[in-house]
Design a protein around this motif. Structure first.
Motif, mmCIF file in Angstrom:
data_model
loop_
_atom_site.group_PDB
_atom_site.id
_atom_site.type_symbol
_atom_site.label_atom_id
_atom_site.label_comp_id
_atom_site.label_asym_id
_atom_site.label_seq_id
_atom_site.Cartn_x
_atom_site.Cartn_y
_atom_site.Cartn_z
ATOM 1 N N VAL A 55 0.833 -1.211 0.000
ATOM 2 C CA VAL A 55 0.000 0.000 0.000
ATOM 3 C C VAL A 55 0.860 1.251 0.000
ATOM 4 N N LEU A 56 1.967 1.206 0.736
ATOM 5 C CA LEU A 56 2.790 2.398 0.964
ATOM 6 C C LEU A 56 3.854 2.626 -0.108
ATOM 7 N N SER A 57 4.156 1.607 -0.908
ATOM 8 C CA SER A 57 5.344 1.666 -1.772
ATOM 9 C C SER A 57 5.327 2.822 -2.763
ATOM 10 N N ARG A 58 4.199 3.104 -3.401
ATOM 11 C CA ARG A 58 4.163 4.167 -4.416
ATOM 12 C C ARG A 58 4.425 5.551 -3.816
ATOM 13 N N PRO A 59 3.647 5.984 -2.796
ATOM 14 C CA PRO A 59 3.968 7.299 -2.206
ATOM 15 C C PRO A 59 5.338 7.328 -1.533
ATOM 16 N N LEU A 60 5.776 6.200 -0.994
ATOM 17 C CA LEU A 60 7.083 6.149 -0.342
ATOM 18 C C LEU A 60 8.202 6.336 -1.362
ATOM 19 N N LEU A 61 8.075 5.694 -2.523
ATOM 20 C CA LEU A 61 9.087 5.840 -3.569
ATOM 21 C C LEU A 61 9.123 7.274 -4.088
ATOM 22 N N PHE A 62 7.956 7.865 -4.295
ATOM 23 C CA PHE A 62 7.859 9.251 -4.752
ATOM 24 C C PHE A 62 8.500 10.190 -3.739
ATOM 25 N N ALA A 63 8.165 9.989 -2.459
ATOM 26 C CA ALA A 63 8.710 10.846 -1.402
ATOM 27 C C ALA A 63 10.211 10.646 -1.223
ATOM 28 N N SER A 64 10.708 9.459 -1.550
ATOM 29 C CA SER A 64 12.137 9.175 -1.384
ATOM 30 C C SER A 64 12.971 9.779 -2.507
ATOM 31 N N LEU A 65 12.452 9.700 -3.748
ATOM 32 C CA LEU A 65 13.217 10.157 -4.908
ATOM 33 C C LEU A 65 13.045 11.649 -5.174
ATOM 34 N N GLN A 66 11.835 12.162 -4.956
ATOM 35 C CA GLN A 66 11.549 13.570 -5.229
ATOM 36 C C GLN A 66 10.732 14.171 -4.087
ATOM 37 N N PRO A 67 11.351 14.386 -2.930
ATOM 38 C CA PRO A 67 10.594 14.838 -1.755
ATOM 39 C C PRO A 67 9.889 16.181 -1.952
ATOM 40 N N GLU A 68 10.548 17.144 -2.626
ATOM 41 C CA GLU A 68 9.922 18.454 -2.817
ATOM 42 C C GLU A 68 8.686 18.335 -3.713
ATOM 43 N N ALA A 69 8.829 17.592 -4.819
ATOM 44 C CA ALA A 69 7.693 17.411 -5.726
ATOM 45 C C ALA A 69 6.565 16.638 -5.045
ATOM 46 N N ALA A 70 6.924 15.634 -4.246
ATOM 47 C CA ALA A 70 5.908 14.845 -3.550
ATOM 48 C C ALA A 70 5.128 15.709 -2.564
ATOM 49 N N GLU A 71 5.830 16.553 -1.840
ATOM 50 C CA GLU A 71 5.159 17.438 -0.883
ATOM 51 C C GLU A 71 4.262 18.432 -1.598
ATOM 52 N N ALA A 72 4.729 18.935 -2.757
ATOM 53 C CA ALA A 72 3.922 19.878 -3.528
ATOM 54 C C ALA A 72 2.670 19.212 -4.095
ATOM 55 N N ARG A 73 2.761 17.912 -4.370
ATOM 56 C CA ARG A 73 1.610 17.174 -4.905
ATOM 57 C C ARG A 73 0.672 16.692 -3.806
ATOM 58 N N GLY A 74 0.968 17.022 -2.566
ATOM 59 C CA GLY A 74 0.067 16.688 -1.469
ATOM 60 C C GLY A 74 0.325 15.364 -0.784
#
Length: 271
Positions: free
Chosen positions: A145-164
């Motif tokens: 369940v967590l892998s997709r947002p976790l990978l996004f947050a790990s590789l591109q933390p600023e973009a992930a935070e901006a995307r909510g």
């Protein structure tokens, strides 16, 4: 060797723990949180020795204290990297001190305390195997369940935070999973050699491929191979299983660092 029930249990337990360690360890190394995993194992030592002192199975002490520490690290992870490392280091030293204090009073359980430090996978019984499988399956489902947002947050933390993406919630949930994986890994490698399965295969996989998908699979395969290989070598040589697992983990990483090996793998991947 498979004629003995304790060896069958040991191989099953090592397989369960290795799959979870390879999966969780890949993201842990990717996020640069290896030190947090190392700290959690020492925190778990205090929980396990405290549980032994109270007459409770050490796995429960491991789980309770490591999960509590993992949640605390995740919820308090908004400071600078240096600040987080200092806080983790202080928690590590404090809990390790309590572990040594509890160990001081365990005069009748020195063997069990040694097993916590260096592992005793050959002592896993049917009941323990069931708990390992249950917690492993729960963590595997949580990682799915967590892998997709976790990978996004790990590789591109600023973009992930901006995307909510809820960064703190994702980090906290992941560290709770790391805590459970660490508690399981201690049953095989012990507190002092958790890196052998939690970090070694993941670091090797990341040296060999830049693809997260292939990296996760390779990390799991390496962890299982090193775990089962360590058990087999222990049977044939009468040396501790944890020693062989750590030796195989180190050897795999050193081989992955050789330029020729990396070039060949990249050439095959491109072809």
């Amino acid at each position: 060797m498979f004629a003995f029930e304790f060896m069958r249990h040991a191989f099953a337990a090592t397989g369960i723990v290795a799959v979870l360690s390879g999966l969780v360890g890949y993201f842990m190394v990717l996020r640069g949180e290896s030190f947090a995993g190392h700290a959690l194992s020492h925190v778990g030592f205090a929980g396990a020795t405290g549980a032994l002192l109270l007459g409770v199975p050490p796995l429960w002490g491991l789980l309770v204290l490591t999960v509590a520490a993992g949640l605390a690290m995740g919820l308090g992870g908004r400071g600078t990297t240096q600040g987080r490392d200092v806080a983790i280091g202080l928690v590590l030293s404090c809990t390790l001190g309590f572990g040594l204090l509890f160990l001081h009073f365990l005069t009748t359980s020195a063997t069990r305390a040694t097993a916590l430090l260096f592992g005793n996978v050959l002592g896993v019984d049917r009941a323990m195997l069931g708990w390992l499988a249950l917690f492993g399956a729960a963590c595997g489902a949580a990682m799915a369940v967590l892998s997709r947002p976790l990978l996004f947050a790990s590789l591109q933390p600023e973009a992930a935070e901006a995307r909510g993406v809820p960064m703190r919630a994702v980090s906290t949930a992941f560290l709770a999973i790391v805590a459970v994986a660490t508690a399981e890994c201690v049953q095989v490698t012990g507190v002092l050699l958790v890196f052998a399965l939690m970090v070694g295969p993941a670091a090797t996989a990341q040296r060999l491929t830049a693809s997260p998908g292939r990296g996760v699979v390779l990390s799991i395969v390496l962890a299982v191979a090193e775990g089962w290989g360590g058990l087999a070598l222990s049977w044939w040589t009468d040396c501790p299983t944890s020693f062989w697992i750590s030796a195989l983990s180190t050897l795999s990483y050193l081989l992955a660092c050789l330029p020729g090996v990396r070039r060949r793998l990249k050439t095959r991947a491109a072809a």
